[in-house]
Design a protein around this motif. Structure first.
Motif, PDB file in Angstrom:
ATOM      1  N   GLY A 348     -23.263  51.176  44.194  1.00 24.25           N
ATOM      2  CA  GLY A 348     -23.835  49.999  43.560  1.00 24.25           C
ATOM      3  C   GLY A 348     -23.015  49.580  42.353  1.00 24.25           C
ATOM      4  O   GLY A 348     -22.215  50.355  41.815  1.00 24.25           O
ATOM      5  N   PRO A 349     -23.172  48.340  41.898  1.00 27.58           N
ATOM      6  CA  PRO A 349     -22.450  47.891  40.707  1.00 27.58           C
ATOM      7  C   PRO A 349     -22.769  48.783  39.502  1.00 27.58           C
ATOM      8  O   PRO A 349     -23.882  49.293  39.357  1.00 27.58           O
ATOM      9  CB  PRO A 349     -22.962  46.461  40.498  1.00 27.58           C
ATOM     10  CG  PRO A 349     -23.484  46.035  41.824  1.00 27.58           C
ATOM     11  CD  PRO A 349     -24.015  47.276  42.471  1.00 27.58           C
ATOM     12  N   VAL A 350     -21.795  48.956  38.631  1.00 23.74           N
ATOM     13  CA  VAL A 350     -21.936  49.778  37.430  1.00 23.74           C
ATOM     14  C   VAL A 350     -21.711  48.899  36.210  1.00 23.74           C
ATOM     15  O   VAL A 350     -20.712  48.163  36.133  1.00 23.74           O
ATOM     16  CB  VAL A 350     -20.930  50.944  37.430  1.00 23.74           C
ATOM     17  CG1 VAL A 350     -21.023  51.738  36.122  1.00 23.74           C
ATOM     18  CG2 VAL A 350     -21.180  51.864  38.620  1.00 23.74           C
ATOM     19  N   VAL A 351     -22.642  48.950  35.262  1.00 25.73           N
ATOM     20  CA  VAL A 351     -22.520  48.231  33.998  1.00 25.73           C
ATOM     21  C   VAL A 351     -22.442  49.263  32.872  1.00 25.73           C
ATOM     22  O   VAL A 351     -23.298  50.150  32.788  1.00 25.73           O
ATOM     23  CB  VAL A 351     -23.711  47.281  33.759  1.00 25.73           C
ATOM     24  CG1 VAL A 351     -23.571  46.573  32.412  1.00 25.73           C
ATOM     25  CG2 VAL A 351     -23.817  46.256  34.882  1.00 25.73           C
ATOM     26  N   GLN A 385     -15.747  48.694  44.757  1.00 26.50           N
ATOM     27  CA  GLN A 385     -16.653  48.891  43.627  1.00 26.50           C
ATOM     28  C   GLN A 385     -16.498  47.769  42.593  1.00 26.50           C
ATOM     29  O   GLN A 385     -15.414  47.208  42.410  1.00 26.50           O
ATOM     30  CB  GLN A 385     -16.378  50.252  42.973  1.00 26.50           C
ATOM     31  CG  GLN A 385     -17.239  50.575  41.770  1.00 26.50           C
ATOM     32  CD  GLN A 385     -18.722  50.545  42.077  1.00 26.50           C
ATOM     33  OE1 GLN A 385     -19.324  49.480  42.254  1.00 26.50           O
ATOM     34  NE2 GLN A 385     -19.324  51.724  42.177  1.00 26.50           N
ATOM     35  N   ARG A 386     -17.620  47.475  41.934  1.00 25.12           N
ATOM     36  CA  ARG A 386     -17.640  46.504  40.838  1.00 25.12           C
ATOM     37  C   ARG A 386     -18.056  47.242  39.572  1.00 25.12           C
ATOM     38  O   ARG A 386     -19.154  47.814  39.525  1.00 25.12           O
ATOM     39  CB  ARG A 386     -18.631  45.374  41.115  1.00 25.12           C
ATOM     40  CG  ARG A 386     -18.363  44.615  42.381  1.00 25.12           C
ATOM     41  CD  ARG A 386     -19.610  43.893  42.847  1.00 25.12           C
ATOM     42  NE  ARG A 386     -19.412  43.260  44.146  1.00 25.12           N
ATOM     43  CZ  ARG A 386     -19.477  43.896  45.308  1.00 25.12           C
ATOM     44  NH1 ARG A 386     -19.730  45.201  45.322  1.00 25.12           N
ATOM     45  NH2 ARG A 386     -19.277  43.259  46.439  1.00 25.12           N
ATOM     46  N   ILE A 387     -17.223  47.196  38.556  1.00 23.54           N
ATOM     47  CA  ILE A 387     -17.539  47.800  37.262  1.00 23.54           C
ATOM     48  C   ILE A 387     -17.436  46.713  36.211  1.00 23.54           C
ATOM     49  O   ILE A 387     -16.413  46.030  36.088  1.00 23.54           O
ATOM     50  CB  ILE A 387     -16.590  48.963  36.923  1.00 23.54           C
ATOM     51  CG1 ILE A 387     -16.704  50.070  37.980  1.00 23.54           C
ATOM     52  CG2 ILE A 387     -16.906  49.525  35.545  1.00 23.54           C
ATOM     53  CD1 ILE A 387     -15.774  51.246  37.743  1.00 23.54           C
ATOM     54  N   VAL A 388     -18.526  46.551  35.467  1.00 28.63           N
ATOM     55  CA  VAL A 388     -18.601  45.537  34.417  1.00 28.63           C
ATOM     56  C   VAL A 388     -18.861  46.260  33.100  1.00 28.63           C
ATOM     57  O   VAL A 388     -19.712  47.148  33.023  1.00 28.63           O
ATOM     58  CB  VAL A 388     -19.733  44.525  34.695  1.00 28.63           C
ATOM     59  CG1 VAL A 388     -19.890  43.558  33.530  1.00 28.63           C
ATOM     60  CG2 VAL A 388     -19.470  43.775  35.992  1.00 28.63           C
ATOM     61  N   ALA A 422     -23.827  41.474  41.228  1.00 25.33           N
ATOM     62  CA  ALA A 422     -23.772  41.901  42.628  1.00 25.33           C
ATOM     63  C   ALA A 422     -22.913  40.987  43.480  1.00 25.33           C
ATOM     64  O   ALA A 422     -22.359  41.415  44.505  1.00 25.33           O
ATOM     65  CB  ALA A 422     -25.189  41.977  43.192  1.00 25.33           C
ATOM     66  N   ALA A 423     -22.783  39.725  43.066  1.00 29.62           N
ATOM     67  CA  ALA A 423     -22.002  38.761  43.848  1.00 29.62           C
ATOM     68  C   ALA A 423     -20.520  38.766  43.492  1.00 29.62           C
ATOM     69  O   ALA A 423     -19.729  38.075  44.153  1.00 29.62           O
ATOM     70  CB  ALA A 423     -22.569  37.352  43.637  1.00 29.62           C
ATOM     71  N   LEU A 424     -20.116  39.517  42.481  1.00 28.91           N
ATOM     72  CA  LEU A 424     -18.713  39.549  42.080  1.00 28.91           C
ATOM     73  C   LEU A 424     -17.860  40.229  43.150  1.00 28.91           C
ATOM     74  O   LEU A 424     -18.304  41.182  43.796  1.00 28.91           O
ATOM     75  CB  LEU A 424     -18.551  40.304  40.759  1.00 28.91           C
ATOM     76  CG  LEU A 424     -19.081  39.641  39.488  1.00 28.91           C
ATOM     77  CD1 LEU A 424     -19.021  40.634  38.331  1.00 28.91           C
ATOM     78  CD2 LEU A 424     -18.282  38.382  39.161  1.00 28.91           C
ATOM     79  N   PRO A 425     -16.618  39.790  43.338  1.00 31.52           N
ATOM     80  CA  PRO A 425     -15.701  40.551  44.205  1.00 31.52           C
ATOM     81  C   PRO A 425     -15.422  41.915  43.567  1.00 31.52           C
ATOM     82  O   PRO A 425     -15.534  42.074  42.349  1.00 31.52           O
ATOM     83  CB  PRO A 425     -14.442  39.679  44.236  1.00 31.52           C
ATOM     84  CG  PRO A 425     -14.864  38.337  43.753  1.00 31.52           C
ATOM     85  CD  PRO A 425     -16.009  38.560  42.818  1.00 31.52           C
ATOM     86  N   PRO A 426     -15.063  42.918  44.354  1.00 33.46           N
ATOM     87  CA  PRO A 426     -14.745  44.227  43.779  1.00 33.46           C
ATOM     88  C   PRO A 426     -13.663  44.115  42.711  1.00 33.46           C
ATOM     89  O   PRO A 426     -12.721  43.331  42.829  1.00 33.46           O
ATOM     90  CB  PRO A 426     -14.264  45.035  44.985  1.00 33.46           C
ATOM     91  CG  PRO A 426     -14.934  44.390  46.154  1.00 33.46           C
ATOM     92  CD  PRO A 426     -14.988  42.928  45.824  1.00 33.46           C
TER      93      PRO A 426
END
Length: 612
Positions: A348-351, A385-388, A422-426
């Motif tokens: 899942g996305p990580v903030v 993965q998406r990391i913000v 969640a909609a961001l590209p990896p």
């Protein structure tokens, strides 16, 4: 009427008494105040100083009694929201001392009034780092309050003051897994947003990165995952193991505590990081502004002075695997014989929320794991993965969790941006919040959240891996020697009565309890004089020359403390580098030295091996 008594319109208005003084009728207090003229000049400051001294001591007396009452009640969480218990991990197999709560109301707003069924549940994991649970929701303007007002179903993880005997870090994670499954089952299988504060953040990361992960998005606030990262002046706590010898001291203190490690030691370490703030300024501000600051001080101290305990096995696993071992970012934390935690499993996305004003978990430790796990941006993209991440320039470690402004702005923005994340590209992104109004309570259309792409290669933080590797080997050697030679003797000598005596003799408790009349009978005089000081209160104006001189003196003293602490930290950095950061391997710290072979590799597992 006596001519010396000025007319009422010429006398300075008296502030309302502190709520605690409600037992004294206001009418009688006002009548008494009219009987004498207000002092002036140095005499006025002298009266103000005496009254503030009494009220300051009265606040410390009330804190001590509140601490005793809290202990007698079993140290319940300081969570102020109405909640119902959903599950207890002490009834699971394996058991642990955690409980799952469902938040029902915030103030006068019930969950049914603001719940949005389309939104996923939020599961907040509070830090277990010496204090009790509840810091994420101990006031209305908090993570809990914001999430409820945004329409999210909110669940809160708390823990009891005493651990289940022998509970391990693996037992705790197994219980948290059950909580995640219970929450997901209650919401049509939709996994919750794991919201972790400090230690709760790396616990959420462990949950999301093990072999049976069912977690959704993870939000980590001030959470250290890269324990060796840091730089001089930013994170002196990372050096502690090099001077204390690593995990053996934790083992020794837990043995003295009859198998339980006292969280007061951790809180004492936190205060020692910035004593000019945690000790001097905190009490100086209370003394100078005791009329309006007493209740706020007592509210926070109820949490800060509520010291919980951890089991020996759990605390040793945390120190050996995380703080000294740095094994989380290396993917070497073994939960059992079949599973090793790998941060690449977080799907899942990580903030990540960090602050440059945080000297406990600076951005170095909150973000340093990213290039260690994903060396390049292409690696992160290929992993899907998406990391913000977002940073605050000034908030301290606790401000990330307890600041009302941070809760109403950054935490609200994080929750409101979940769909966009969640909609961001990896890839790696920095979350930027544009708020021209500067108002944390601004409407949705008055601020804008944007995500700026970043490169993993640009996340470069100072590190001394060679030095910390030597510290790790030293820790393993000393721990193995202590466990084999001394621990059995200390355990044999320890008993519940001695452990309880050591608990109450701890400086963090003794320094507070000494102000209770139940410990120091003379404090009963303070309790008797405090209502008089409130009823006859004559505060000195803020622009009074003597009052300004008092503030200047405290500022100078704080500066002296800060410079002394900075010198201490600078010398610690030098001593650490001299001792461990040598270009060539040091023979007495080399892993090939025979003593290091005594370190048991199984001790790095969090399954629950007995270190005795």
């Amino acid at each position: 009427m006596d001519d010396r008594i000025p007319p009422a319109r010429d006398r300075a208005p008296r502030p309302d008494p502190i709520p605690h003084s409600a037992a004294e009728p206001r009418r009688a207090a006002d009548a008494a105040a009219c009987a004498w003229p207000a002092p002036a000049g140095a005499a006025a400051y002298g009266v103000d100083l005496a009254q503030r001294s009494v009220l300051f001591l009265e606040t410390l007396r009330r804190r001590a009694n509140a601490m005793l009452d809290h202990e007698r009640a079993g140290l319940p969480p300081v969570l102020r929201f109405e909640a119902e218990e959903v599950a207890r991990a002490d009834r699971f197999d394996p058991p642990s001392n955690y409980r799952l709560l469902r938040i029902l109301a915030v103030g006068e707003d019930c969950l049914d009034d603001c719940l949005d069924p389309a939104k996923p549940p939020v599961l907040i994991i509070d830090p277990r780092a010496g204090h009790g649970a509840g810091i994420g929701g101990f006031k209305d303007e908090s993570e809990v309050g914001v999430a409820l007002h945004e329409g999210y179903p909110v669940y809160f993880v708390v823990f009891d003051a005493e651990p289940v005997p022998g509970q391990t870090l693996g037992d705790v994670l197994a219980g948290l897994h059950r909580f995640v499954d219970i929450v997901a089952a209650a919401h049509d299988g939709r996994p919750p947003i794991l919201y972790g504060n400090c230690q709760g953040g790396w616990a959420a990361a462990l949950l999301a990165a093990d072999c049976a992960s069912t977690a959704g998005p993870v939000v980590m606030n001030g959470s250290p995952l890269s324990y060796w990262s840091g730089e001089a002046g930013a994170n002196p706590m990372r050096l502690a193991a090099g001077f204390l010898g690593g995990a053996w001291l934790t083992h020794f203190l837990a043995d003295l505590g009859h198998g339980r490690f006292d969280g007061a030691w951790l809180v004492q370490n936190f205060e020692a990081l910035k004593p000019e703030t945690a000790i001097l300024r905190k009490y100086a501000d209370l003394f100078m502004h005791v009329d309006g600051g007493s209740e706020r001080f007592l509210t926070f101290e109820r949490w800060w002075s509520g010291f919980y305990r951890l089991s020996r096995e759990e605390m040793l696993a945390i120190v050996e695997n995380l703080f000294v071992g740095n094994r989380l970012e290396e993917g070497a934390v073994a939960l059992d014989d079949h599973c090793t935690v790998d941060l690449r499993r977080m799907r899942g996305p990580v903030v990540v929320f960090a602050s440059y004003g945080d000297n406990i978990t600076p951005p170095h430790q909150a973000l340093g794991w990213i290039p260690a796990v994903y060396p390049t941006t292409d690696d992160l993209v290929r992993a899907g993965q998406r990391i913000v991440y977002l940073t605050n320039a000034h908030a301290g470690h606790l401000g990330i969790f307890v600041s009302g402004r941070v809760a109403r702005f950054e935490h609200r923005a994080i929750l409101e941006a979940q769909d966009a994340i969640a909609a961001l590209p990896p890839g790696l992104y920095e979350m930027r919040i544009d708020n021209p109004t500067g108002d944390p309570d601004c409407g949705h259309d008055q601020y804008r959240v944007r995500f700026e792409p970043r490169r993993v290669e640009d996340l470069s933080f100072p590190a001394q891996p060679r030095a910390f590797e030597r510290v790790r080997h030293l820790s393993e050697t000393l721990e193995a020697a202590y466990a084999a030679a001394l621990s059995p003797w200390v355990r044999a000598a320890a008993n519940p009565w001695a452990a309880e005596a050591l608990k109450w003799a701890h400086p963090m408790r003794a320094s507070r309890l000494v102000f209770s009349e139940q410990v120091t009978p003379a404090m009963a005089w303070v309790a008797a004089w405090a209502p008089v000081a409130r009823a006859w209160r004559w505060p000195t104006p803020a622009d009074d020359p003597i009052k300004r001189a008092e503030g200047d003196a405290i500022d100078w003293l704080e500066t002296a403390w800060r410079r002394t602490r900075e010198a201490r930290d600078a010398w610690a950095e030098l001593a650490f580098s001299w001792s461990y950061d040598w270009p060539a391997p040091s023979p007495w710290l080399s892993p090939s030295w025979p003593l290091f072979a005594a370190a048991d590799p199984a001790a790095h597992s969090v399954k629950g091996d007995d270190h005795g």
